[in-house]
Write an enzyme that holds these catalytic residues in place. Structure first.
Site, PDB file in Angstrom:
ATOM      1  N   LYS A 356       0.843  -1.196   0.000  1.00 19.02           N
ATOM      2  CA  LYS A 356       0.000   0.000   0.000  1.00 19.02           C
ATOM      3  C   LYS A 356       0.875   1.241   0.000  1.00 19.02           C
ATOM      4  O   LYS A 356       1.891   1.311   0.693  1.00 19.02           O
ATOM      5  CB  LYS A 356      -0.922   0.010   1.220  1.00 19.02           C
ATOM      6  CG  LYS A 356      -2.030  -1.011   1.168  1.00 19.02           C
ATOM      7  CD  LYS A 356      -2.987  -0.893   2.335  1.00 19.02           C
ATOM      8  CE  LYS A 356      -3.951   0.242   2.145  1.00 19.02           C
ATOM      9  NZ  LYS A 356      -5.073   0.193   3.117  1.00 19.02           N
ATOM     10  N   GLU A 442     -18.323  -9.530   9.613  1.00 20.29           N
ATOM     11  CA  GLU A 442     -19.394  -9.026  10.470  1.00 20.29           C
ATOM     12  C   GLU A 442     -20.293 -10.138  11.000  1.00 20.29           C
ATOM     13  O   GLU A 442     -20.763 -10.075  12.143  1.00 20.29           O
ATOM     14  CB  GLU A 442     -20.222  -7.987   9.714  1.00 20.29           C
ATOM     15  CG  GLU A 442     -19.506  -6.678   9.455  1.00 20.29           C
ATOM     16  CD  GLU A 442     -18.602  -6.711   8.232  1.00 20.29           C
ATOM     17  OE1 GLU A 442     -17.917  -5.697   7.957  1.00 20.29           O
ATOM     18  OE2 GLU A 442     -18.584  -7.753   7.539  1.00 20.29           O
ATOM     19  N   ARG A 470     -24.577  -6.779   6.715  1.00 19.93           N
ATOM     20  CA  ARG A 470     -23.956  -8.043   6.316  1.00 19.93           C
ATOM     21  C   ARG A 470     -24.127  -9.124   7.381  1.00 19.93           C
ATOM     22  O   ARG A 470     -23.935 -10.303   7.100  1.00 19.93           O
ATOM     23  CB  ARG A 470     -22.468  -7.815   6.035  1.00 19.93           C
ATOM     24  CG  ARG A 470     -22.196  -6.867   4.884  1.00 19.93           C
ATOM     25  CD  ARG A 470     -20.842  -6.170   5.016  1.00 19.93           C
ATOM     26  NE  ARG A 470     -19.710  -7.068   5.091  1.00 19.93           N
ATOM     27  CZ  ARG A 470     -18.997  -7.490   4.040  1.00 19.93           C
ATOM     28  NH1 ARG A 470     -19.323  -7.082   2.827  1.00 19.93           N
ATOM     29  NH2 ARG A 470     -17.975  -8.292   4.200  1.00 19.93           N
TER      30      ARG A 470
END
Length: 713
Positions: A356, A442, A470
């Site tokens: 990243k 989740e 979710r």
């Protein structure tokens, strides 16, 4: 012969055909995870990296010179570029992204990390005929630039501008919208099977991050892909950021879960793959009973390689290729071309290692990798954050929960790879053994919290409103049905601004308040939020939730030591006494109701303002009083149809309060998705500004034909 990192010698990059690397150990090489290589191969890599390092990128703040990028309006313009030109294009993309995002804000480091991968994909494949699905979609800035949207990048995430995520209606090159994670393989498999049923021959590619790979849906999809055996390419973008880099106060946390460890050990046997490919080829060509024979060969070969660590992806029926250096364009292009040329590969997973923020030093060295940024100085990376006299609601929640946990050692906290986003990085700093990051999972987070509750602990499950969607079945079946006292802290409730409809917390009141055992709350300010944290901690016989918005508090007086006082469950309060109009607000929109009352006062209309506090149970006594003592009753919420106002309407009608002269009107979010933009613009579009509330009241009182225009005059 040494074990190859890729699918047989035919899949090795041309420059490495003579030097098959052995992935027995991993080392850090110029900021990128690379395998231990023999001397010949490492010399080649060193020369390649030295060539790259000689190129000085322009991050001066001036518009960069981009001679190659200037020739690219659509992906087709990339087809004849040489490797050197592709490398130059990557550099120019990075310069362009840093220059643009420095002026707009947005997701920076994810896009910088996939510059080479994006260039390679669009060089090899032919979108929009070939489908590329990005997961998660915040890494798509290079994709947007290369697919005809460069001239509009200065509008990204702004009102009427480009979306920050892929959006099907924005471009034919955006095959699938993805603001939430872990959906790409499911969608790609559906596209691949649909292609096969329609007799088409295009390619389908899912690009999924290692963080997104922690969610169960990704494995459900891979399991099905291995069974269906449709031609499908999955690219695992592994930047060792399974959780967002703000997971802890002190910087990036070690990647969450066993998956991250497994990714560093993955390897594949070349001989095994060749035999499997041969068996598969026979089956495809002859068919019939040979499929059973091929299956036995496949099973036998798996047994032979199991002792040396057969890859999980192999066990799911996917061909595994990798790890591959995600910052080497030549290798990426070579491998993608060879996979593309395979006649019947079935599902293939290419494991690509990236970093990243690659290429922009401030992002590479920043604790949060400059994941999401506001406007910044390109020379230093310093973000130009506006100063506020108040903290965010997220921080007030975290400080309040810490205060509760100081007094009660049974309180624990759970988040789904969002330590910084939910503020639980602060909690983790204070209570490292009472805070649990479960990854982007989740569903697991909710049921994990339910399990903790059965043992007498007091779990606070902090999840964005839109992300809890979710895990809703788990909220219903595992928590509410069993009346387990899990506390849900729903951050980013309501309109969220630049992230747009994918992250808009519109529906939580509707889906949480429909559950029989759930206590549903919403604070009108940061003080009330702290009281509701204390209230949730005190509720120990049923589940509860409270919602709060993105943004900062209003400057209300904070309780001593951030320790709230439990509220009486199901009781609201009157904030302002009036006579003709009653405005009943739910949540922080109460502040807009107060402003609306002041506007009405200027016109001679006296208005009462009440703070509902609770959607479930409702304060029936307060609602009855407001309905009986006023001409007009307006309920206001920053949520969808079916929420707070719906519950009030049921109470009013069932108790005969609508049978008299009262005029009742609900105000909520419109029954449509509101596009990205500033929160102020979104509130205006939704019709929930103080002027909209006041004009609704005036239209009901009578005597005003154009009440909204009155407040704009």
């Amino acid at each position: 012969m040494a074990t190859s990192s890729v699918l047989g010698s035919s899949f090795l990059p041309n420059s490495f055909l003579s030097s098959q690397p052995t992935f027995t150990s991993l080392s850090k090489f110029n900021g990128v995870i690379l395998a231990s290589l023999d001397n010949n191969t490492r010399d080649q890599l060193n020369r390649y990296q030295e060539t790259k390092q000689k190129r000085s990128l322009n991050f001066t703040g001036n518009k960069p010179s981009t001679p190659v990028l200037d020739t690219i309006n659509h992906p087709i313009h990339m087809k004849n570029l040489s490797v050197q030109e592709l490398d130059n294009l990557v550099d120019e993309l990075r310069e362009e992204i840093v220059y643009t995002v420095s002026k707009t804000g947005g997701h920076l480091s994810s896009s910088l990390g996939v510059a080479e991968l994006t260039v390679a994909l669009h060089h090899v494949f032919n979108t929009p005929e070939d489908k590329i699905i990005w997961d998660v979609g915040h890494q798509t800035y290079p994709h947007k630039i290369l697919t005809g949207r460069r001239s509009r990048m200065h509008t990204i995430r702004q009102t009427f501008g480009l979306a920050g995520f892929p959006k099907r209606e924005e471009s034919e090159h955006d095959a699938f919208g993805a603001g939430h994670s872990s959906t790409s393989i499911s969608a790609a498999l559906g596209m691949a099977v649909g292609r096969d049923l329609l007799g088409k021959d295009n390619h389908v590619i899912a690009v999924i991050g290692d963080g997104a790979m922690t969610a169960g849906q990704a494995y459900e999809a891979m399991n099905n892909a291995g069974y269906l055996d449709s031609n499908l390419i999955i690219i695992l973008n592994d930047n060792r950021q399974v959780s967002l880099p703000t997971a802890t106060v002190d910087g990036p946390a070690p990647p969450v879960g066993a998956l991250s460890r497994a990714l560093t050990r993955l390897h594949s046997s070349r001989k095994f793959r060749q035999l499997r490919e041969a068996a598969k080829g026979i089956t495809k060509q002859i068919g019939g009973q040979t499929q059973e024979i091929a299956a036995k060969v496949d099973s036998y070969m798996r047994g032979m390689t199991g002792a040396s660590g057969a890859c999980l992806f192999e066990e799911l029926g996917l061909y595994y290729i990798g790890p591959v250096d995600g910052h080497n364009v030549e290798d990426l292009v070579d491998i993608l071309k060879k996979v593309k040329a395979m006649p019947a590969p079935g599902p293939v997973l290419i494991h690509v290692i990236t970093e990243k923020g690659k290429g922009y030093t401030p992002a590479e060295v920043a604790a949060d990798k400059m994941h999401g940024v506001v406007k910044f100085d390109t020379k230093t990376g310093k973000q130009l954050k506006s100063k506020s006299n108040t903290l965010s609601y997220t921080q007030y929640f975290a400080e309040s929960l810490i205060a509760e946990a100081e007094k009660d050692d049974k309180i624990v906290a759970i988040h789904a790879a969002m330590g910084g986003g939910t503020g639980l990085n602060l909690f983790q700093k204070r209570f490292p053994y009472r805070c649990f990051d479960v990854g982007i999972a989740e569903q697991h987070a909710v049921t994990f919290a339910a399990g903790l509750a059965t043992e007498g602990l007091k779990p606070f499950c902090a999840i964005y409103s839109s992300f809890l969607q979710r895990g809703y079945d788990q909220v219903v079946h595992d928590v509410d049905l069993q009346k387990l006292p899990v506390r849900f802290a729903l951050d980013r409730a309501g309109l969220v601004g630049a992230d747009g409809p994918t992250h808009c917390g519109a529906f939580d009141t509707t889906f949480m308040a429909s559950l029989p055992n759930m206590v549903v709350m919403a604070p009108s300010d940061e003080t009330e939020l702290m009281h509701m944290v204390a209230t949730a901690a005190a509720i120990d016989d049923r589940p509860s939730c409270f919602r709060y918005p993105r943004g900062n508090g209003i400057g209300s007086i904070i309780p001593p030591n951030n320790k709230g006082t439990p509220l009486e469950v199901g009781k609201g309060r009157v904030l302002r006494e009036g006579s003709r109009v009653a405005i009943l607000g739910y949540g922080t929109v109460v502040q807009s109701c107060m402003q609306a009352a002041k506007l009405l006062e200027e016109t001679g209309i006296s208005a009462t303002v009440a703070d509902a506090r609770f959607c479930k149970p409702l304060d029936g006594e307060l609602i009855r009083q407001l309905a009986q003592e006023h001409e007009v009753l307006i309920t206001v919420e920053e949520g969808s149809i079916g929420g707070f106002s719906s519950h009030v309407s049921h109470f009013l009608s069932l108790n005969g309060l609508l049978d008299g002269n009262i005029k009742w009107r609900p105000m909520m979010l419109p029954d449509r998705y509101i596009d990205h933009g500033s929160q102020t613009d979104q509130i205006e579009e939704a019709g929930l500004s103080p002027k909209h509330i006041a004009s609704t009241a005036m239209s009901l009182v009578g005597g005003y034909t154009n009440s909204l225009h009155f407040f704009h005059s």
